[in-house]
Scaffold this active site. Structure first.
Site, PDB file in Angstrom:
ATOM      1  N   GLU A 157       0.818  -1.216   0.000  1.00  0.00           N
ATOM      2  CA  GLU A 157       0.000   0.000   0.000  1.00  0.00           C
ATOM      3  C   GLU A 157       0.853   1.268   0.000  1.00  0.00           C
ATOM      4  O   GLU A 157       0.604   2.204   0.751  1.00  0.00           O
ATOM      5  CB  GLU A 157      -0.944   0.020   1.211  1.00  0.00           C
ATOM      6  CG  GLU A 157      -1.923  -1.152   1.204  1.00  0.00           C
ATOM      7  CD  GLU A 157      -2.950  -1.065   2.330  1.00  0.00           C
ATOM      8  OE1 GLU A 157      -4.128  -1.268   2.054  1.00  0.00           O
ATOM      9  OE2 GLU A 157      -2.558  -0.807   3.475  1.00  0.00           O
ATOM     10  N   ASP A 186      -8.704  -8.568   3.717  1.00  0.00           N
ATOM     11  CA  ASP A 186      -8.410  -7.523   4.701  1.00  0.00           C
ATOM     12  C   ASP A 186      -9.472  -7.427   5.783  1.00  0.00           C
ATOM     13  O   ASP A 186     -10.285  -6.508   5.771  1.00  0.00           O
ATOM     14  CB  ASP A 186      -8.274  -6.166   3.984  1.00  0.00           C
ATOM     15  CG  ASP A 186      -7.672  -5.101   4.894  1.00  0.00           C
ATOM     16  OD1 ASP A 186      -7.147  -5.467   5.960  1.00  0.00           O
ATOM     17  OD2 ASP A 186      -7.737  -3.928   4.537  1.00  0.00           O
ATOM     18  N   GLU A 220     -12.835  -2.147  11.722  1.00  0.00           N
ATOM     19  CA  GLU A 220     -12.804  -1.343  10.501  1.00  0.00           C
ATOM     20  C   GLU A 220     -13.915  -1.728   9.529  1.00  0.00           C
ATOM     21  O   GLU A 220     -14.458  -0.875   8.832  1.00  0.00           O
ATOM     22  CB  GLU A 220     -11.432  -1.532   9.834  1.00  0.00           C
ATOM     23  CG  GLU A 220     -11.263  -0.804   8.518  1.00  0.00           C
ATOM     24  CD  GLU A 220      -9.878  -1.010   7.917  1.00  0.00           C
ATOM     25  OE1 GLU A 220      -9.019  -1.640   8.575  1.00  0.00           O
ATOM     26  OE2 GLU A 220      -9.650  -0.538   6.789  1.00  0.00           O
TER      27      GLU A 220
END
Lengths: 717, 717
Positions: free
Chosen positions: A307, A381, A409
């Site tokens: 990332e 993820d 998240e």
């Protein structure tokens, strides 16, 4: 009379609104360490009249004694005195070699440095409760174990318990930035008040240490994996050292996330190539500097070439080259490297789910002994549900560390109730089938086949400056469950929920049963109203809040939800079989074979591995389309049910916490409907199919759902 | 024996370190509303057996009764019952028109809507304590007044107190951003959890309202003056409305900072010209929208054409044009505009201190009646000491509002002890000499000459999510003193300090005296070690932390400390007399004349108005250079003295707060030395003079001081 009646009514209405004028409200700060009075305090008082410890008390032993006094004061109404002799009714803290005469501590030697034994015994005719351990930290863990036993109704009379952690490293990862923001944090700021450190050592750091020690967590990575160079400069090392000093007595080592390019960015080297001697020398010197300030520093966590983070691949070196260079710098000090396997690159558009395996599997056996590879539970993820990561069991010559995400998240932030215990358990109990007799993920982590290698688990913390620590009362349970699973990866999520609820909310069996049942169903509800049937990565962009299945315009294909669901007029799902990306080939043949056929793939993972037509016949007899909508509806119904069940708990829960949870559940219901409605509206627009009979029409148009924006969203930095 | 002695020593050492196992630690959350038990609880219990209120209790009256019960429970050990009849020992809440028969409430009518009267009385032969007021909010303020009286040792027996606010608007300005960061905030995040609003209404909002109501604060601007367009969109109006609902019962109105260019940025107009009909129409419609959600919305605070913010001057209109257009939109709803006079522009390099006056003085009389011009206490920017702003008394036809800064952007953040009461008092009592018999700043604010006009005071809040609210225990006192001065601008900072210390720390006279004395000296200490003798704006760039007198390279001349001290080989100071910028001419002749001559200018303001040679002879007989160094040294000595005096208070203060304050004082001493050393090193490098005899050489070189950097500083966004 009318006046009087009015006046009386006024009195009544006043009395109703008046809260008890003096009760200290439960605001959640005490976590599961509330130590509320036991029903039978007399008996417990008898059994805990003194705390006996014969040696010179180290800070760790002092912490154990302090905690026992605090807990027993709370539960029995009386703090025991502290003595060096053993009297009847003593709680005896004793290390191997200094056990009370006549006390048999069978098996103590096998419990290691951190294990403990709790035993009610008769010593020289005196009834005592012994906490025995091989080291001070075992005594502290034992003290917490004894308090937990008492708090959950076990009593001291027949105590006979032994416990030792099955993993060596039980670590929290704080994604905390140096400006006190927290990436994916929904609990206020970082609890690390970096600006005021090292001068100001806040009392909350001690309470943080106590809470973690109560679970056996023995390490904490203080800063975000998306790290900054400054963390490794002298002023910050001093701040870190101050925290290390506070945490040390509780058996907690500090670690830091290291930015790969640190020496280059600080202009102290001319490259960050791991094989350049100046780079290795810089890191050796840096390690020496850190260890001068923090002699028991744990080591580095590294996110590299992922990332946009820099890494050794920028210099055409491998992850192993990078990790081993750092490991060499830390090895003289017994430090370790935790190297993350969460990597994906836009240049490899094959299937993001395959990339970690593709990059790391060939490196098996190439890492230094003080390197662990830290692998997320699934290959994408931290989605509400993912199959276990194919690397587990596939790198037998490399110590693998689990990375769970405690902060939610993708499961409703700190707003939705979603107890993650079942998620952790599902992954840990999954059979990788990498051995003829099976090999669960938990067994891979425990690495019993090797013995001397590093083992560990990491959890991305949900801890912040909010008074509840975790952003909500129920999110504390995820911290708790994580810690308990790190201690015992083969543990039971329902048992952990029961422990937590009893200590945190109530010892009333009716309340505990209800709360535990709510918790146990809560995560599946989230799966259903967000990403049922193996769907994944459908959230809106950036902040990851709310649905965005329509998003298809981001800079990288594998950032788009459309990349993951691949829905069109004909069908939906990501074909990861041999006809598709063949990610399945990364699993052991037994697993791959079962999941290659939609008929033998569990519903829960169906669209993770298969692209199927909308009229595919599900085992339920429904078409896929009808089933999909039904799952969304089931999720909403479950959220509504959580809210309704909480209502019934009102008489059994203190008023403030009842109210705070109720507000969140109201929002969860609202947001569950939004997820369902927006997702159904979108998939209907793609499939062109009519809503199944009886299914409710979404409240707004698809365009309206698409138009919802969230500037200044929490946790997005 | 040796073993036994060792064991005994171990017991002793353990006992010493053990904190009381069950005491609830004072963590500062309760502020000055701790309500600790009185020594003579019996008597107070007798006098507070019931709370009597005869009417139907509004939410405000309920809040009053709740607070009385909470406070009396704490102080007397017993929460009084609530009744509608009046018995002996009652605390009677009564509004004008419903006073107990035979009770004389002389002067009640003059106390206005918010005033109250507290009186011990005999009613029908019954001893009672009456809280009388003209409106519900007066009863709530009276309840807090009664509790304060009791808490500070006045007793109820001979109570006879009447109080009414001298200013209409007593407002906090939160410089809180929509992402929960706080500009110049040193107390954690914004307490407004915008992300979770409007769904989640945190309990802390109620406690915020209680604390403010206890001081009579009746308004709060929720967001930063550097505002964003989003705050005026529908989702945020809903959040603001939720807060307004919580604050309303406590008499607190919400206001918003409005960004001038909002309609343009939202693409709902094609210009932001205040005279364009579409712009005025947009704001009218926006006001209507806000008032539909918040019927008692207070109005807008505006920072326009200042520090890069947009404003009416972008369209060649005046501040009055801008303010009046907004005022017209708010007027139908009785809303107001607070228009800030804090303006300066790089294009006008004359003297930044003159700009507000130059721009606003010509507009006197041109503002609509529902506009207030909000003027900072001094003409630069919240420095440790500034002369009063020349606009006070200079705009007789315009209602002026004071803007104080409670958060200590320039006085050591939340780290240094600096009680701002004396700063507030110094400004408020300053005589503008705009009337033959004098006219203090306080009188300007009170505006007694006019009567029907708006009056008010604003304080830039130091409130955040930290458990102490204000970042430290002693910074709470600044919130307290601000609120008390807003209620009575002619109040006494020492009396407020005494009230605060008594309620917050201890009723022990010895402790109170010591603490108050420390507080009263603390601000002057900061002036001395940071900016003595009228120096100002010497802080480092951006974050404003620490010394930066050498900074001379910023984008605008008036951002540079060198612009303000003008030190060179020959001398130091800013000549604002007729030979210099002549800023003095903005003051009334009496003031201007006194400050025109260094001989009649107080030492404290000397270098604010005069550029003097280093060998200028001070009244002390020293040269200016020697005096300057002596002042720096005095500041350091005072900081050291604060630390030493706190040490002596150890037996009189609870352990946790003692320790937390001690840590901060340690840092204050360290940073005072740094300020002194760096400043002396720099000015010496400029003057080329040797250190005065006996003066200590700075610990590091000037280059070393210049090299200190603070990435990720608090409050800097």
């Amino acid at each position: 009379m009318r006046v009087l009646k009015g006046a009386l009514a006024a009195v009544v209405s006043l009395v109703v609104v008046l809260a008890p004028a003096h009760a200290v409200e439960e605001d959640g700060y005490q976590l599961w360490l509330r130590y509320r009075p036991l029903q039978q305090t007399g008996q417990a008082q008898q059994q805990a009249q003194t705390i006996s410890y014969a040696g010179k008390a180290s800070p760790t032993v002092r912490a154990a004694i302090d905690e026992l006094r605090r807990g027993l004061q709370g539960m029995t109404g009386k703090a025991p005195a502290v003595a060096t002799t053993v009297a009847s009714g003593a709680i005896v803290l004793a290390k191997a070699g200094a056990l009370p005469q006549g006390f048999s501590a069978d098996g103590l030697a096998d419990l290691g440095r951190e294990g403990y034994l709790l035993k009610s015994a008769s010593v020289n005719g005196k009834r005592v409760t012994v906490i025995a351990a091989n080291d001070d930290i075992g005594l502290l863990y034992g003290a917490f174990g004894l308090l937990r036993a008492l708090d959950t109704g076990k009593g001291l009379a027949a105590l006979d318990e032994r416990s030792a952690p099955k993993l060596q490293l039980r670590v929290l990862n704080h994604w905390d930035n140096l400006d006190r923001t927290v990436e994916r944090g929904y609990s206020g700021q970082s609890i690390w008040n970096w600006w005021e450190l090292p001068d100001i050592r806040e009392r909350q750091y001690v309470d943080y240490a106590r809470a973690n020690a109560s679970l056996g967590i023995n390490g904490t990575v203080l800063n975000n994996v998306n790290s900054k160079a400054e963390i490794l400069t002298a002023p910050w090392i001093a701040k870190v050292a101050a925290l290390a000093d506070v945490l040390r007595p509780y058996g907690i080592k500090v670690y830091l996330s290291a930015r790969w390019s640190t020496p280059l960015e600080l202009k102290e080297t001319t490259t960050a190539d791991p094989l350049a001697p100046e780079v290795a020398a810089w890191w050796r010197a840096k390690a020496d500097e850190i260890y001068r300030a923090i002699p028991d520093f744990g080591g580095f966590l590294v996110k590299a070439n992922s990332e946009g983070q820099p890494g050794p691949q920028d210099y055409h070196r491998t992850h192993a080259d990078g990790a081993n260079m750092l490991a060499a710098a830390l090895a003289p000090h017994k430090g370790i490297v935790m190297w993350r396997a969460f990597v994906y690159a836009a240049e490899k558009p094959d299937d993001r789910a395959k990339q970690a395996y593709d990059e790391f599997k060939p490196l098996d056996g190439k890492f230094a002994p003080n390197v662990m590879v830290q692998v997320k539970n699934g290959a994408i993820d931290f989605q509400p549900r993912e199959p276990f990561h194919p690397l587990f069991g596939a790198m037998p010559r490399t110590p693998l560390m689990m990375e769970f995400q405690i902060t939610k998240e993708y499961l409703g932030f700190a707003m939705h109730m979603a107890y993650l215990g079942p998620l952790f358990e599902e992954v840990l109990k999954a059979d990788t089938m990498q051995r003829p007799n099976g090999l669960t993920v938990a067994q891979v982590l425990e690495d019993t086949e090797h013995g001397q290698r590093l083992t560990g688990m990491a959890g991305v913390a949900n801890i912040g400056s909010s008074r509840t620590w975790s952003g909500s009362h129920f999110d504390q349970a995820n911290w708790y469950a994580y810690g308990r699973f790190a201690w015992d990866p083969q543990g039971d999520s329902r048992a952990f929920a029961r422990e937590w609820a009893t200590q945190t909310f109530s010892r009333e069996p009716q309340a505990v049963t209800q709360i535990v049942d709510m918790m146990m169903r809560s995560r599946e509800a989230v799966v259903d109203y967000m990403t049922p049937l193996g769907l994944h990565h459908l959230m809106d962009t950036g902040h990851h809040h709310g649905p965005g299945p329509w998003v298809d315009n981001l800079g990288r294909p594998d950032w788009n939800p459309t990349y993951y669901h691949k829905a069109d007029k004909k069908g939906i799902g990501f074909d990861r079989t041999a006809t598709g990306s063949n990610a399945l080939a990364q699993y052991a043949p037994g697993v791959a074979k079962r999941w290659a056929d939609p008929r033998t793939t569990p519903d829960e993972l169906l669209l993770w591995f298969h692209h199927l037509p909308w009229d595919y016949a599900m085992p339920s007899g429904r078409t896929l389309w009808t089933e999909l909508v039904a799952r969304y509806d089931r999720g909403v119904a479950e959220a509504e049910s959580l809210r309704a069940r909480w209502e019934k708990l009102k008489p059994l829960v203190d008023e403030r916490r009842y109210d705070e949870v109720a507000q969140r559940l109201d929002t969860q219901v609202k947001e569950a409907r939004w997820w369902r409605d927006a997702s159904v509206a979108y998939f209907q627009s793609v499939s062109g199919l009519p809503l199944p009979p009886g299914a409710k029409k979404p409240g707004r148009t698809l365009e309206q759902y698409k138009a919802i924006k969230f500037p200044y969203a929490a946790g997005h930095h």
